[in-house]
Scaffold this motif. Structure first.
Motif, PDB file in Angstrom:
ATOM      1  N   GLN A  23      37.161 -17.179 -50.180  1.00 13.59           N
ATOM      2  CA  GLN A  23      35.628 -17.653 -50.916  1.00 13.59           C
ATOM      3  C   GLN A  23      34.842 -18.526 -50.373  1.00 13.59           C
ATOM      4  O   GLN A  23      34.661 -19.711 -50.931  1.00 13.59           O
ATOM      5  N   VAL A  24      34.672 -18.475 -48.980  1.00 16.24           N
ATOM      6  CA  VAL A  24      33.996 -19.413 -48.523  1.00 16.24           C
ATOM      7  C   VAL A  24      32.502 -19.302 -48.596  1.00 16.24           C
ATOM      8  O   VAL A  24      31.824 -18.203 -48.856  1.00 16.24           O
ATOM      9  N   SER A  25      31.994 -20.256 -49.070  1.00 15.53           N
ATOM     10  CA  SER A  25      30.737 -20.245 -49.570  1.00 15.53           C
ATOM     11  C   SER A  25      29.793 -20.009 -48.674  1.00 15.53           C
ATOM     12  O   SER A  25      29.769 -20.164 -47.493  1.00 15.53           O
ATOM     13  N   ARG A  26      28.634 -18.919 -49.015  1.00 11.25           N
ATOM     14  CA  ARG A  26      27.450 -18.669 -48.071  1.00 11.25           C
ATOM     15  C   ARG A  26      26.210 -19.127 -48.731  1.00 11.25           C
ATOM     16  O   ARG A  26      26.068 -19.054 -49.860  1.00 11.25           O
ATOM     17  N   ALA A  27      25.142 -19.178 -47.722  1.00  5.74           N
ATOM     18  CA  ALA A  27      23.887 -19.317 -48.151  1.00  5.74           C
ATOM     19  C   ALA A  27      22.965 -18.442 -47.466  1.00  5.74           C
ATOM     20  O   ALA A  27      22.929 -18.133 -46.361  1.00  5.74           O
ATOM     21  N   ASP A  28      22.115 -17.972 -48.271  1.00  3.96           N
ATOM     22  CA  ASP A  28      20.885 -16.992 -47.771  1.00  3.96           C
ATOM     23  C   ASP A  28      21.728 -15.910 -47.043  1.00  3.96           C
ATOM     24  O   ASP A  28      21.231 -15.318 -45.828  1.00  3.96           O
ATOM     25  N   GLY A  29      22.952 -15.539 -47.475  1.00  8.04           N
ATOM     26  CA  GLY A  29      23.749 -14.574 -46.793  1.00  8.04           C
ATOM     27  C   GLY A  29      24.483 -15.100 -45.613  1.00  8.04           C
ATOM     28  O   GLY A  29      25.037 -14.085 -44.555  1.00  8.04           O
ATOM     29  N   ALA A  30      24.323 -16.262 -45.350  1.00 10.02           N
ATOM     30  CA  ALA A  30      25.094 -16.702 -44.082  1.00 10.02           C
ATOM     31  C   ALA A  30      25.894 -17.975 -44.421  1.00 10.02           C
ATOM     32  O   ALA A  30      25.930 -18.603 -45.433  1.00 10.02           O
ATOM     33  N   PHE A  31      26.984 -18.336 -43.521  1.00 12.16           N
ATOM     34  CA  PHE A  31      27.610 -19.635 -43.746  1.00 12.16           C
ATOM     35  C   PHE A  31      26.885 -20.858 -43.743  1.00 12.16           C
ATOM     36  O   PHE A  31      25.972 -20.854 -43.117  1.00 12.16           O
ATOM     37  N   PRO A  32      27.211 -21.541 -44.939  1.00  7.65           N
ATOM     38  CA  PRO A  32      26.344 -22.819 -45.274  1.00  7.65           C
ATOM     39  C   PRO A  32      26.160 -23.625 -43.918  1.00  7.65           C
ATOM     40  O   PRO A  32      27.243 -24.105 -43.379  1.00  7.65           O
ATOM     41  N   ASN A  33      25.123 -23.960 -43.451  1.00  4.20           N
ATOM     42  CA  ASN A  33      24.768 -24.704 -42.323  1.00  4.20           C
ATOM     43  C   ASN A  33      23.439 -25.268 -41.912  1.00  4.20           C
ATOM     44  O   ASN A  33      22.666 -25.148 -42.878  1.00  4.20           O
ATOM     45  N   GLY A  34      23.479 -26.131 -41.093  1.00  2.93           N
ATOM     46  CA  GLY A  34      22.140 -26.761 -40.974  1.00  2.93           C
ATOM     47  C   GLY A  34      21.170 -25.926 -40.357  1.00  2.93           C
ATOM     48  O   GLY A  34      21.508 -25.287 -39.547  1.00  2.93           O
ATOM     49  N   GLN A  35      19.953 -26.528 -40.392  1.00  5.80           N
ATOM     50  CA  GLN A  35      18.613 -25.868 -39.538  1.00  5.80           C
ATOM     51  C   GLN A  35      18.099 -26.835 -38.569  1.00  5.80           C
ATOM     52  O   GLN A  35      18.010 -26.742 -37.404  1.00  5.80           O
ATOM     53  N   SER A  36      17.618 -28.091 -39.129  1.00  4.81           N
ATOM     54  CA  SER A  36      16.958 -29.012 -38.449  1.00  4.81           C
ATOM     55  C   SER A  36      17.271 -30.324 -39.039  1.00  4.81           C
ATOM     56  O   SER A  36      17.820 -30.273 -40.341  1.00  4.81           O
ATOM     57  N   ILE A  37      17.017 -31.484 -38.508  1.00  2.00           N
ATOM     58  CA  ILE A  37      17.150 -32.623 -38.881  1.00  2.00           C
ATOM     59  C   ILE A  37      16.067 -33.633 -38.813  1.00  2.00           C
ATOM     60  O   ILE A  37      15.342 -33.646 -37.634  1.00  2.00           O
ATOM     61  N   LEU A  38      15.354 -34.305 -40.043  1.00  2.00           N
ATOM     62  CA  LEU A  38      14.418 -35.060 -39.864  1.00  2.00           C
ATOM     63  C   LEU A  38      14.394 -36.528 -39.975  1.00  2.00           C
ATOM     64  O   LEU A  38      15.149 -36.844 -41.002  1.00  2.00           O
TER      65      LEU A  38
END
Length: 460
Positions: A23-38
């Motif tokens: 039951q690994v959580s997914r986000a937008d159909g992908a593994f939850p992960n970063g995109q950018s850092i501000l």
């Protein structure tokens, strides 16, 4: 804790553990992960990690983190960036629209005007003037028709087109020079993915000079990594080819091009620090690779044992990285020695609470993520801690790189895509960037295809 060398290389065992976990959580159909850092220059304790499931924000230098979920207007959000002080307006592209927030992601508005009917593919905020925003729009009609529109009201509305691409050409990147805001650079590619071109205006978009870079760079797709913040004539480029990626530096409007760094894998993240050091992360010989240049990009040397970096930013001498949480326990890390050593930061399970303004709106999403073991269920009912905000009047900008410069581009091989963005993804994407590629990587193309099919159906 400072981690050196191979201690960041969690290795295949960690990857297999994550792959086999239930039951690994997914986000937008992908593994939850970063995109950018501000990292806003005028808010020295604020860190915003843009992810593929919303924003995770710290206002106390990473000690506590609050979660803001994606809302309907920010679903599949990508290319997050923050404008300059004093507004520090947040921007993102979602659903083919440019959206913005003035209250830390509590509420969002959609840009309109001339951009409103186009699919927004890329945007850039003037690092010296938050009222000045450029956006690349893809016309919702027959064929491929890109234009660059200008806003003078902080991205709320867009008026005249500064540049209209030739039919079939793609705009793959755009940026405004920090040291000379009248200088604008665009990167272009034709429909065959050949003829990489740099378009430059030095009069705010009134006239343009186009330079074909094929002789220097071959036929790969070219994207802008950054314009040097102290020299408007130096443009850092990413060249995407089937054999790997190249970091190129163009001067004289593209008349002179050097290629100081060639990778046999993807170039995933890049930043120029306030001190002038260049850091570039990618894959080389199948392994994570961080390279550093202290001679203005003439040469790059490898830095041992880097984390798996998705995106980079810098503020006041500290380098911030969004790191690949599918390959290790952390989603964010910092370095105070230009990448030699790294201090692990946020793990998603360490999020303290939902942002107070979104407690109701994010409750169901938070509970779903708890059920899928992304974080403890207690996060969804926890009261957000009270955080003392820093006194902005005492903040001194130490020359850190503007956030939009520091967003890493995607590991997407050499594939020509309709989208023009460079947002990180799990290793391997909305024009999303670095990591295992997700299906969301192709959504702008799908939107365009759907629009074309709908138009043809109506005209049949």
């Amino acid at each position: 804790m400072v981690v050196r060398g191979g201690a960041w290389a969690w290795g295949l065992a960690a990857a297999f553990t994550l792959a086999l976990a239930p039951q690994v959580s997914r986000a937008d159909g992908a593994f939850p992960n970063g995109q950018s850092i501000l990292v806003p220059a005028d808010r020295p304790d604020e860190i915003v990690l843009a992810t593929n499931f919303g924003l995770v924000t710290s206002e106390d230098a990473g000690r506590t983190w609050l979660y803001s979920c994606e809302l309907a207007v920010t679903s599949y959000g990508r290319l997050y960036q923050v404008g300059p002080a004093p507004a520090d307006r947040l921007f993102a592209i979602a659903g083919g629209k440019l959206v913005f927030s003035d209250d830390g992601a509590c509420g969002w508005q959609t840009a309109g005007g001339a951009l409103g009917d186009d699919l927004c593919e890329d945007a850039f905020v003037d690092p010296t003037d938050g009222t000045h925003v450029l956006a690349a729009g893809l016309a919702n009609g027959e064929g491929i028709a890109y234009s660059v529109y200008q806003s003078t009201d902080s991205g709320a509305t867009f008026s005249r087109a500064l540049y209209v691409a030739a039919p079939g050409d793609f705009i793959t990147g755009l940026e405004i020079a920090k040291s000379d805001p009248m200088t604008i650079d665009l990167t272009l590619a034709d429909s065959a993915g050949t003829a990489p071109t740099l378009a430059r205006s030095t009069d705010g978009g009134t006239t343009w000079q186009l330079t074909d870079l094929t002789a220097a760079l071959g036929s790969g797709q070219v994207r802008i990594l950054a314009i040097d913040p102290t020299d408007a004539d130096r443009v850092f480029l990413r060249v995407i080819e089937a054999a790997g990626d190249t970091l190129a530096i163009a001067t004289d409007g593209g008349a002179t091009v050097t290629t100081p760094l060639v990778l046999d894998g993807g170039l995933g993240a890049f930043v120029r620090t306030g001190a002038g050091t260049l850091l570039a992360f990618g894959t080389a010989a199948g392994a994570p690779a961080l390279f550093r240049s202290t001679d203005s990009g003439a040469t790059f040397v490898p830095v041992a044992g880097p984390p798996n970096i998705l995106a980079l930013a810098e503020r006041a001498g500290t380098v911030y990285a969004a790191t690949d949480s599918s390959l290790g326990p952390f989603a964010e890390a910092t370095s105070t020695d230009e990448g030699t050593t790294w201090t692990p930061g946020l793990a998603f399970a360490q999020v303290s609470a939902i942002a107070p303004c979104l407690e109701s709106a994010c409750q169901a999403d938070c509970e779903m993520r708890a059920q899928q073991q992304q974080w403890p269920a207690a996060i969804c009912t926890a009261q957000a801690p009270v955080i003392d905000s820093p006194d902005a009047a005492t903040v001194v900008d130490a020359g850190g790189t503007h956030d939009a410069v520091a967003v890493g581009p995607p590991f997407d091989g050499g594939t020509m895509r309709i989208d023009a963005g460079d947002t990180p993804h799990p290793a391997g994407g909305c024009s999303c960037a670095t990591a295992p590629r997700s299906d969301s990587d192709a959504w702008p193309a799908l939107l365009l295809l759907a629009a074309l099919l709908r138009r043809r159906r109506l005209s049949a």
